[in-house]
Scaffold this active site. Sequence first.
Site, mmCIF file in Angstrom:
data_model
loop_
_atom_site.group_PDB
_atom_site.id
_atom_site.type_symbol
_atom_site.label_atom_id
_atom_site.label_comp_id
_atom_site.label_asym_id
_atom_site.label_seq_id
_atom_site.Cartn_x
_atom_site.Cartn_y
_atom_site.Cartn_z
ATOM 1 N N ASP A 161 0.840 -1.196 0.000
ATOM 2 C CA ASP A 161 0.000 0.000 0.000
ATOM 3 C C ASP A 161 0.882 1.255 0.000
ATOM 4 O O ASP A 161 1.914 1.297 0.661
ATOM 5 C CB ASP A 161 -0.887 0.009 1.252
ATOM 6 C CG ASP A 161 -2.145 0.839 1.072
ATOM 7 O OD1 ASP A 161 -2.246 1.541 0.057
ATOM 8 O OD2 ASP A 161 -3.024 0.779 1.954
ATOM 9 N N HIS B 3 -8.017 -0.700 -9.559
ATOM 10 C CA HIS B 3 -7.904 0.293 -8.497
ATOM 11 C C HIS B 3 -6.841 1.334 -8.843
ATOM 12 O O HIS B 3 -7.062 2.538 -8.665
ATOM 13 C CB HIS B 3 -7.554 -0.407 -7.175
ATOM 14 C CG HIS B 3 -7.442 0.520 -6.011
ATOM 15 N ND1 HIS B 3 -8.533 1.142 -5.442
ATOM 16 C CD2 HIS B 3 -6.355 0.944 -5.307
ATOM 17 C CE1 HIS B 3 -8.136 1.905 -4.438
ATOM 18 N NE2 HIS B 3 -6.825 1.800 -4.326
#
Length: 351
Positions: free
Chosen positions: A151, A224
């Site tokens: 992330d 995404h």
Amino acid sequence: MPKDIPESQAVCNDITRSAIFMVATVAEGEEPAEQVRAWCGDVAALVRSVGKRVPSGNLSCVVGFGSDVWDTLFGAPRPACLHPFREFGEGERRAVRTPGDILLHIRADQMDLCFELATQLIGRLGAAVTVVDEVHGFRNFDLRSMVGFVDGTENPVGREAVDFTRIGDEDAGFEAGSYVIVQKYLHDMTGWNALSVETQERIIGRTKLSDIELDEAVKPSCSHSSLTTITGNGEEVKILRDNMPFGRPGMGEFGTYFIGYARSPEPIEQMMENMFVGRPPGNYDRLLDYSRAVTGGLFFVPSATLLEALADRDPQAAAVVEQRPEAPSSAEPRLDGSLNIGSLKGISQHE
């Protein structure tokens, strides 16, 4: 004489091993408002006192305020782009708005430091506030999200991080401040883990093991990474994420606390519109088939200098001291729910 440059809060600090996110609402009445204002002058000292116990612990705290409470606490002027959180999507695929007047983003490499500081900060506020959400986050191996991918790979760093998160002279009086949007996501890990790694990679847009972005020829436009890439004036507009996994395995709870900082809410709002509505509409983020947003809030993060000064702010006097001139219509952010990143050209991206 050169103008003094305000000191920013700890927005651009390095990612730590632990974090506590707290959202609170302020009780009605002048007494709670006075207590919160006085508390603004105590935050820095409390961070220093707790952090001194473990100097290597990298303890920090960022404080933000929501649109609904700003006028009550501090009066005019308001930060130019502070407004209520905007909801996007519909049905179960929806970015929801939930109550929140104050955000605390507490970070350290040890949870005990986070816990102690949270205890001290909330204890000082007492009955003036009600905590409506509290999440204890942890670093997951090599910065992995709960769904197993790295992330924050594309986070800006160094001077670029400052440029993309710190307000400049486009909003006089609020220089060195930031905006932050938070959302708590809960994941369907049973459904997610039933997918093949290849399918997961196409949903995220990166390889799972090596964290390499998929080639544009094979990366779906609904991935995404595709939908959260924002451009303005021909250049990518970045935000600074400090997301943290959280959960309670015994309760079947697995989540990600999204927190994104920027010098204007527009890039993050555009990302949310792309994810929840789609770009074009209907081409939504397939990660949302396995992740559900259960909270949402937008907050203004004053500079550390302004945060301390707010302790002495008289909201009634402030309201009459300054009347902010109308900005030219071409520079005004669009607040009608229809986003236009092109309007960011009215907000300088670099100082």
